[in-house]
Scaffold this motif. Structure first.
Motif, PDB file in Angstrom:
ATOM      1  N   SER A   1      32.509  -4.330 -55.821  1.00 62.80           N
ATOM      2  CA  SER A   1      31.099  -3.928 -55.836  1.00 62.80           C
ATOM      3  C   SER A   1      30.468  -4.012 -54.455  1.00 62.80           C
ATOM      4  O   SER A   1      29.526  -3.278 -54.144  1.00 62.80           O
ATOM      5  CB  SER A   1      30.310  -4.802 -56.817  1.00 62.80           C
ATOM      6  OG  SER A   1      30.327  -6.160 -56.394  1.00 62.80           O
ATOM      7  N   GLU A   2      30.967  -4.907 -53.598  1.00 56.55           N
ATOM      8  CA  GLU A   2      30.463  -5.045 -52.233  1.00 56.55           C
ATOM      9  C   GLU A   2      31.643  -5.381 -51.322  1.00 56.55           C
ATOM     10  O   GLU A   2      31.920  -6.538 -51.023  1.00 56.55           O
ATOM     11  CB  GLU A   2      29.402  -6.153 -52.167  1.00 56.55           C
ATOM     12  CG  GLU A   2      28.831  -6.394 -50.773  1.00 56.55           C
ATOM     13  CD  GLU A   2      28.293  -5.129 -50.132  1.00 56.55           C
ATOM     14  OE1 GLU A   2      29.022  -4.572 -49.272  1.00 56.55           O
ATOM     15  OE2 GLU A   2      27.196  -4.681 -50.498  1.00 56.55           O
TER      16      GLU A   2
ATOM     17  N   VAL B   1      23.617 -14.052 -53.815  1.00 52.23           N
ATOM     18  CA  VAL B   1      24.919 -14.653 -53.559  1.00 52.23           C
ATOM     19  C   VAL B   1      25.187 -15.801 -54.510  1.00 52.23           C
ATOM     20  O   VAL B   1      26.301 -15.985 -55.001  1.00 52.23           O
ATOM     21  CB  VAL B   1      25.019 -15.155 -52.101  1.00 52.23           C
ATOM     22  CG1 VAL B   1      26.346 -15.875 -51.855  1.00 52.23           C
ATOM     23  CG2 VAL B   1      24.866 -13.997 -51.133  1.00 52.23           C
ATOM     24  N   ALA B   2      24.155 -16.598 -54.788  1.00 48.49           N
ATOM     25  CA  ALA B   2      24.335 -17.802 -55.600  1.00 48.49           C
ATOM     26  C   ALA B   2      24.830 -17.489 -57.002  1.00 48.49           C
ATOM     27  O   ALA B   2      25.682 -18.212 -57.544  1.00 48.49           O
ATOM     28  CB  ALA B   2      23.019 -18.577 -55.669  1.00 48.49           C
ATOM     29  N   VAL B   3      24.345 -16.432 -57.608  1.00 50.28           N
ATOM     30  CA  VAL B   3      24.734 -16.103 -58.983  1.00 50.28           C
ATOM     31  C   VAL B   3      26.227 -15.781 -59.088  1.00 50.28           C
ATOM     32  O   VAL B   3      26.949 -16.408 -59.869  1.00 50.28           O
ATOM     33  CB  VAL B   3      23.857 -14.963 -59.549  1.00 50.28           C
ATOM     34  CG1 VAL B   3      24.427 -14.442 -60.863  1.00 50.28           C
ATOM     35  CG2 VAL B   3      22.437 -15.459 -59.753  1.00 50.28           C
ATOM     36  N   PRO B   4      26.748 -14.807 -58.315  1.00 46.85           N
ATOM     37  CA  PRO B   4      28.188 -14.553 -58.404  1.00 46.85           C
ATOM     38  C   PRO B   4      29.023 -15.719 -57.876  1.00 46.85           C
ATOM     39  O   PRO B   4      30.128 -15.972 -58.372  1.00 46.85           O
ATOM     40  CB  PRO B   4      28.396 -13.291 -57.557  1.00 46.85           C
ATOM     41  CG  PRO B   4      27.228 -13.231 -56.653  1.00 46.85           C
ATOM     42  CD  PRO B   4      26.091 -13.824 -57.412  1.00 46.85           C
TER      43      PRO B   4
ATOM     44  N   LEU C   1      40.147 -12.332 -60.978  1.00 45.71           N
ATOM     45  CA  LEU C   1      39.388 -11.198 -61.520  1.00 45.71           C
ATOM     46  C   LEU C   1      37.950 -11.142 -61.006  1.00 45.71           C
ATOM     47  O   LEU C   1      37.498 -10.076 -60.555  1.00 45.71           O
ATOM     48  CB  LEU C   1      39.413 -11.231 -63.049  1.00 45.71           C
ATOM     49  CG  LEU C   1      40.671 -10.701 -63.725  1.00 45.71           C
ATOM     50  CD1 LEU C   1      40.549 -10.817 -65.240  1.00 45.71           C
ATOM     51  CD2 LEU C   1      40.939  -9.256 -63.325  1.00 45.71           C
ATOM     52  N   PRO C   2      37.179 -12.248 -61.080  1.00 44.79           N
ATOM     53  CA  PRO C   2      35.803 -12.134 -60.571  1.00 44.79           C
ATOM     54  C   PRO C   2      35.747 -11.848 -59.081  1.00 44.79           C
ATOM     55  O   PRO C   2      34.858 -11.126 -58.614  1.00 44.79           O
ATOM     56  CB  PRO C   2      35.194 -13.505 -60.905  1.00 44.79           C
ATOM     57  CG  PRO C   2      36.338 -14.420 -61.084  1.00 44.79           C
ATOM     58  CD  PRO C   2      37.437 -13.575 -61.647  1.00 44.79           C
ATOM     59  N   LEU C   3      36.703 -12.388 -58.308  1.00 45.61           N
ATOM     60  CA  LEU C   3      36.720 -12.131 -56.875  1.00 45.61           C
ATOM     61  C   LEU C   3      36.973 -10.658 -56.602  1.00 45.61           C
ATOM     62  O   LEU C   3      36.335 -10.056 -55.727  1.00 45.61           O
ATOM     63  CB  LEU C   3      37.790 -12.987 -56.196  1.00 45.61           C
ATOM     64  CG  LEU C   3      37.691 -14.496 -56.413  1.00 45.61           C
ATOM     65  CD1 LEU C   3      38.803 -15.208 -55.647  1.00 45.61           C
ATOM     66  CD2 LEU C   3      36.323 -15.005 -55.975  1.00 45.61           C
ATOM     67  N   LEU C   4      37.907 -10.063 -57.349  1.00 49.60           N
ATOM     68  CA  LEU C   4      38.181  -8.633 -57.184  1.00 49.60           C
ATOM     69  C   LEU C   4      36.975  -7.796 -57.596  1.00 49.60           C
ATOM     70  O   LEU C   4      36.638  -6.805 -56.935  1.00 49.60           O
ATOM     71  CB  LEU C   4      39.405  -8.247 -58.017  1.00 49.60           C
ATOM     72  CG  LEU C   4      40.749  -8.811 -57.568  1.00 49.60           C
ATOM     73  CD1 LEU C   4      41.847  -8.433 -58.557  1.00 49.60           C
ATOM     74  CD2 LEU C   4      41.094  -8.308 -56.169  1.00 49.60           C
TER      75      LEU C   4
END
Length: 275
Positions: free
Chosen positions: A211-212, A149-152, A203-206
């Motif tokens: 992916s999950e 979780v920490a990385v994303p 974009l990163p949230l989407l």
């Protein structure tokens, strides 16, 4: 004259935005960037919309450091190294804004005095305490999250917090009369630029939600926390200064990052598959 006519053509639009992206990288980081001949100050007006993209770079380097360091070191140490890389890449640009803003607005002084204090390079007690608490909270939040979780979350925090700062630029007036360090980026963020910046921010949230899919509450809570903190910042800046400065944008970015990470920690018990 030739610059304007060339930039009006379809290929020129691409060239202009490519140039604006690298100018944003140059403005907000210490990373090497391409050299552009015949520099015009107004080019920086196009760069503000790319602020979240800079967050993608800085956040990506920080997140990669976190992941790599966590393979051989305890999570608290890896988290500290990740934050250190972010500060090194930006030259502590936003941390400086955080400290200056709290030094200026932490006490009970009028607008004119606050703007003078904000330009003072010396670090006061309010600024030192803000740096200690905000950096400590970011470190503690990262250390409390599982690596998956920490990385994303770290990557997304950098991007979304910078997207929120661009909203402040669109909502508030720039309040300095001199050529402050953010003025070239502050005068031309129109509706289209804001749409681009917000699009880059999500974009990163989407991507992470795709992916999950079951993780959407985590990223939604982070984005909501940033929006709430930046709404508070807008009210604070408007009441105390009548608008924003470059330092207050850096402050908002740092507070936004912190809010995003803390929201992820708070939501984690509701998502047991990440534990």
């Amino acid at each position: 004259m030739n610059v304007e006519s060339n930039d009006a053509a379809p290929l020129g639009v691409f060239r202009r935005e490519w140039r604006a992206f690298w100018l944003a990288v140059q403005f907000f980081t210490r990373l090497p960037t391409p050299h552009f001949e015949g520099f015009h100050p107004e080019w920086l007006n196009d760069a503000a919309k790319w602020f979240p993209a800079v967050g993608l770079i800085v956040g990506g380097l920080s997140a990669a450091t976190l992941w790599g360091a966590a393979q051989v070191l305890p999570m608290p140490i890896a988290a500290g190294l990740a934050l250190a890389v972010g500060a090194i890449v930006t030259g502590a640009f936003h941390e400086d804004g955080l400290a200056d803003t709290f030094d200026a607005l932490g006490g009970h002084v009028d607008r004119a005095k606050a703007l003078v204090i904000m330009k003072d390079s010396r670090l006061g007690s309010y600024g030192a305490l803000a740096l200690l608490l905000v950096t400590g909270l970011r470190w503690a939040a990262l250390a409390a999250l599982p690596l998956v979780v920490a990385v994303p979350a770290l990557l997304a925090a950098h991007v979304v917090a910078r997207g929120g700062a661009t909203v402040l630029m669109a909502r508030l007036d720039y309040v300095r009369d001199d050529d402050g360090k953010s003025k070239p980026l502050a005068v031309a963020l129109g509706p289209l630029g804001l749409v681009v910046a917000l699009g880059l921010s999500v974009l990163p949230l989407l991507a992470f939600t795709t992916s999950e899919p079951a993780a959407w509450p985590l990223w939604g809570a982070g984005a909501a926390a940033v929006a709430a903190v930046h709404a508070w910042c807008a009210r604070w800046y408007r009441r105390r200064l009548g608008g924003f400065t470059g330092d207050t944008l850096g402050c908002a970015e740092q507070l936004g990052e912190t809010a995003f990470l803390l929201a992820c920690v708070a939501m984690l018990p509701l998502l047991p598959w990440f534990a």
